[in-house]
Enzyme design. Structure first.
Site, PDB file in Angstrom:
ATOM      1  N   SER A  24      -0.516   3.293  -6.873  1.00  0.00           N
ATOM      2  CA  SER A  24       0.084   3.821  -5.567  1.00  0.00           C
ATOM      3  C   SER A  24       1.461   4.823  -5.750  1.00  0.00           C
ATOM      4  CB  SER A  24       0.186   2.896  -4.408  1.00  0.00           C
ATOM      5  OG  SER A  24       1.208   1.671  -5.170  1.00  0.00           O
ATOM      6  N   ARG A  25       2.231   4.342  -6.948  1.00  0.00           N
ATOM      7  CA  ARG A  25       3.422   5.081  -7.175  1.00  0.00           C
ATOM      8  C   ARG A  25       3.493   5.083  -8.406  1.00  0.00           C
ATOM      9  NH1 ARG A  25       8.217   1.165  -5.286  1.00  0.00           N
ATOM     10  NH2 ARG A  25       7.867  -0.622  -6.571  1.00  0.00           N
ATOM     11  N   SER A 143       4.189  -3.178 -22.512  1.00  0.00           N
ATOM     12  CA  SER A 143       5.529  -2.623 -22.302  1.00  0.00           C
ATOM     13  C   SER A 143       6.306  -2.266 -23.831  1.00  0.00           C
ATOM     14  CB  SER A 143       6.581  -3.552 -21.651  1.00  0.00           C
ATOM     15  OG  SER A 143       7.806  -3.370 -21.657  1.00  0.00           O
ATOM     16  N   TYR A 156       7.983 -11.817 -18.007  1.00  0.00           N
ATOM     17  CA  TYR A 156       7.075 -10.546 -18.326  1.00  0.00           C
ATOM     18  C   TYR A 156       6.778 -10.162 -19.476  1.00  0.00           C
ATOM     19  CZ  TYR A 156       6.744  -5.505 -17.673  1.00  0.00           C
ATOM     20  OH  TYR A 156       6.510  -4.300 -17.722  1.00  0.00           O
ATOM     21  N   LYS A 160       3.268  -9.741 -21.413  1.00  0.00           N
ATOM     22  CA  LYS A 160       2.648  -8.345 -22.102  1.00  0.00           C
ATOM     23  C   LYS A 160       2.427  -8.589 -23.423  1.00  0.00           C
ATOM     24  CE  LYS A 160       2.946  -5.637 -18.303  1.00  0.00           C
ATOM     25  NZ  LYS A 160       1.649  -4.930 -17.849  1.00  0.00           N
TER      26      LYS A 160
END
Length: 259
Positions: A24-25, A143, A156, A160
């Protein structure tokens, strides 16, 4: 005399059907745009409705953090596209904390669900169709910060890191079926979500303010743009990368250590 012909990659994905999560972005929207420009039919998703989806893509709301959400999205992909040739897992994220010990258990679980298990679940639902067709390309967005193991984002980066290991193993498992699996690891990229996270981190720890909000800390002298990451994804899902699988492509301007 030998001449070198300029090869255009326009419409190189014509006839391909692609699913992009988190489209979406930011990076996800840029990936959707690149795939559309290359001729693919694209379905994308996010947790809430959006009006920023590139023209030409189909959008459905889905929460990929749950098994039910993954199943609903896989069903939508079948209904809309009739199958998936290209799968790009871009959905991800987490909020920073003052220290690793300050990260609540619920946020550890959420980080694992969003940044690792969403990919595992959706892959398992869509890979059988790829096996039948003896082809497919999967890209997991990880990442470049994984090697730093920043305590404030440990939930996070740990998720990842697991995604990278999972991707390598899946690549080996699916290679004989003609399915390629690769990972893209972006560095500091100018996206709405990234800016929100960096501002939150800077407010939380004033001593980090200058480094977190710095204009650029990369050897190449600028932050990444969503299109930089989308270019890498487009390459990996195209036939130009037909002999690449199990790789982790750092797209970070040389900022982070490799290992």
């Amino acid at each position: 005399m030998t001449t070198i012909e300029n090869v255009s990659h326009t419409r190189e994905l014509a006839g391909k059907r692609a699913l992009v999560t988190g489209g979406s972005r930011g990076i996800g929207a840029a990936v959707v745009r690149q795939l559309l420009d290359a001729g693919a039919e694209v379905l994308t998703t996010a947790r809430s409705a959006a009006n920023t989806i590139p023209d030409g893509a189909t959008f459905v709301t889905a929460d990929v953090r749950t098994q039910a959400g993954a199943q609903a999205l896989a069903a939508a992909a079948h209904d809309v596209l009739g199958g998936v040739d290209i799968l790009v897992h871009n959905a991800g994220g987490a909020r920073p904390h003052a220290s690793a010990s300050a990260i609540p258990d619920a946020e550890w679980q959420d980080a694992l669900d969003l940044n690792l298990l969403a990919s595992v679940r959706l892959d398992s639902l869509l890979v059988p169709g790829m096996r039948e067709r003896r082809s497919g390309a999967i890209v997991h967005v990880s990442s470049a910060a994984v090697p730093t193991a920043a305590p404030q984002f440990l939930h996070y980066v740990a998720a990842k890191a697991a995604l990278q290991t999972y991707s390598r193993g899946l690549a080996l498992d699916l290679a004989s079926a003609g399915i390629r699996v690769n990972t893209v690891s972006p560095g500091k990229t100018a996206t709405p979500g990234g800016e929100e996270t960096r501002e939150l981190w800077a407010r939380m720890d004033a001593t980090l303010s200058d480094t977190v909000t710095a204009t650029s800390t990369t050897p190449l002298g600028r932050d990444g743009r969503p299109g930089d990451i989308a270019d890498a994804v487009l390459f990996l899902v195209s036939d130009r990368a037909s002999w690449l699988t199990g790789t982790n492509l750092f797209v970070d301007g040389g900022e982070f250590p490799r290992g």
